[in-house]
Design an enzyme around this catalytic site. Structure first.
Site, short mmCIF file in Angstrom:
data_model
loop_
_atom_site.label_atom_id
_atom_site.label_comp_id
_atom_site.label_asym_id
_atom_site.label_seq_id
_atom_site.Cartn_x
_atom_site.Cartn_y
_atom_site.Cartn_z
N PHE A 1 101.14 39.25 -18.67
CA PHE A 1 99.71 39.09 -18.89
C PHE A 1 99.42 38.47 -20.26
O PHE A 1 98.46 37.72 -20.41
CB PHE A 1 99.01 40.44 -18.74
CG PHE A 1 97.52 40.34 -18.70
CD1 PHE A 1 96.89 39.65 -17.67
CD2 PHE A 1 96.74 40.93 -19.67
CE1 PHE A 1 95.51 39.55 -17.62
CE2 PHE A 1 95.36 40.85 -19.63
CZ PHE A 1 94.74 40.15 -18.60
N TYR A 2 100.22 38.82 -21.28
CA TYR A 2 100.04 38.20 -22.59
C TYR A 2 100.06 36.68 -22.48
O TYR A 2 99.16 35.98 -22.98
CB TYR A 2 101.14 38.67 -23.55
CG TYR A 2 101.29 37.82 -24.78
CD1 TYR A 2 100.26 37.71 -25.71
CD2 TYR A 2 102.48 37.13 -25.03
CE1 TYR A 2 100.40 36.92 -26.85
CE2 TYR A 2 102.63 36.34 -26.16
CZ TYR A 2 101.58 36.24 -27.06
OH TYR A 2 101.72 35.45 -28.17
N ALA A 3 101.09 36.14 -21.81
CA ALA A 3 101.19 34.69 -21.66
C ALA A 3 100.03 34.14 -20.86
O ALA A 3 99.54 33.03 -21.14
CB ALA A 3 102.52 34.33 -21.00
N THR B 1 96.96 35.22 -20.81
CA THR B 1 95.77 35.11 -21.66
C THR B 1 95.87 33.92 -22.61
O THR B 1 94.87 33.26 -22.89
CB THR B 1 95.52 36.40 -22.47
OG1 THR B 1 96.61 36.64 -23.38
CG2 THR B 1 95.33 37.60 -21.56
N LYS B 2 97.06 33.63 -23.10
CA LYS B 2 97.22 32.50 -24.03
C LYS B 2 97.10 31.16 -23.28
O LYS B 2 96.57 30.18 -23.82
CB LYS B 2 98.55 32.59 -24.77
CG LYS B 2 98.72 33.85 -25.60
CD LYS B 2 97.56 34.08 -26.56
CE LYS B 2 97.59 33.19 -27.77
NZ LYS B 2 96.49 33.50 -28.72
#
Length: 341
Positions: free
Chosen positions: A156-158, A160-161
């Site tokens: 999920f981090y990737a 969002t970026k």
């Protein structure tokens, strides 16, 4: 110039702000100083920025605030007219995104939207923002190139970026806001984040505790030294994105656009096996590590390798600090800061 640096108390934000002050720019820093990791480390970085301000430039101001609060962002832009914005504030960490995805929505989506709106409304000449090599996700075509799609993030981090990159494009297209996204590759060095591998490994080796190598230590990473990252960020910021009249919508280049929008990798262009990274750390510390080999973790990329030719062509810069040299500098800092020299 007058430059806003968000995430100024963070690892990369601190180094970028310090360089800008040292060359004579006026800098406004903003940070929420949250407790994702030790706030004392963040405050120590801010004290160094105050010191750099006294020595090199009279123009530094810090704002303690959360960018997800629109009133904080609006107040910052009402009080200051910025020539450039370097947006580095974000909720980082691949593994933490598996535990607390809402933190990433607040920091990486809501706060980022507030920044886009403020830049648009104030007519900022260039917004440069942090992305990540993690956006390449399931892609295994090495080296990773901005000119190939990056639409299958593994965590999920990737995601969002990657969303940040696409959100920036919409503002560049609709409002002519020049934006540059920078995909950072495994940043390390002095004043780094305590949740990152080099910090964790150093602490464990000095304590005589085992270090954990996931995927049985078979990962390779394009480790990039912090000074190289900061230099690349500032050079990109100094050279605003422009419209690409040669962009072909029938064969779209994922790294550029007819709008003033672009994406660059910032990496060392030299992948290193994780076990070699540990060896460099052992040499710097003068101690051997006790290694615990573990399976691949969910969301981890197997390998990373940056094609940095686009950055070099655009701004004349290519990171080159070796892992041995960079790890040695980190160990010198760590032993001094934590009193273990």
């Amino acid at each position: 110039m007058k430059v806003l640096v968000t995430g100024a108390a963070g690892f990369i934000g601190y180094h970028v702000a310090k360089r800008l002050l040292e060359r004579g720019d006026e800098v406004v820093g903003i940070d929420s100083i949250n407790s994702y990791y030790d706030p004392q480390l963040k405050r120590a970085r801010l004290r160094l920025l105050e010191e750099a301000n006294r020595k090199a430039s009279p123009g530094y101001h810090f704002i303690h605030g959360n960018l997800a609060d629109k009133s904080v962002v609006d107040g910052c832009f009402a009080d200051h007219a910025f020539d450039r914005v370097i947006h580095l504030a974000a909720q980082a960490g691949v593994r933490y995104s598996l535990e607390n995805p809402h933190a990433y929505v607040e920091s990486n989506i809501v706060a980022y939207t507030n920044m886009l709106e403020a830049c648009r409304g104030s007519g900022v000449a260039h917004l440069t923002y942090a992305s990540t090599s993690s956006v390449y996700g399931a892609n295994t075509d090495m080296p990773f190139s901005e000119h190939r799609p990056a639409d299958h993030p593994l965590q999920f981090y990737a995601a969002t970026k990657r969303a940040n990159e696409l959100m920036a494009h919409s503002y560049s297209h609709l409002f002519g806001l020049p934006t540059t996204g920078l995909r950072f590759f495994t940043v390390y060095g002095p004043w780094g984040r305590p949740d990152m591998a080099l910090f964790l490994f150093t602490r464990s080796i000095l304590a005589g505790e085992p270090i954990k190598l996931f995927n049985n230590g078979n990962h390779t990473r394009d480790f990039t030294y912090i000074d190289d990252i900061a230099e690349g960020v500032i050079r990109a910021s100094d050279n605003p994105a422009a419209r690409n009249s040669a962009w072909d919508s029938s064969h779209p280049d994922p790294a550029t656009s007819s709008a003033p929008w672009r994406i660059f990798n910032i990496g060392n262009n030299n992948p290193v096996k994780l076990t070699a990274y540990v060896e460099a750390l052992e040499n710097a510390l003068g101690r051997k590590a006790v290694i615990e080999l573990l399976p691949l973790q969910a969301g981890d990329l197997l390998d990373t390798f940056a094609d940095t030719s686009a950055l070099d062509q655009a701004v004349g810069y290519r990171p080159a600090t070796t892992v041995r040299e960079g790890v040695g500098r980190f160990v010198d800092w760590y032993q001094t800061y934590y009193g273990r020299g």
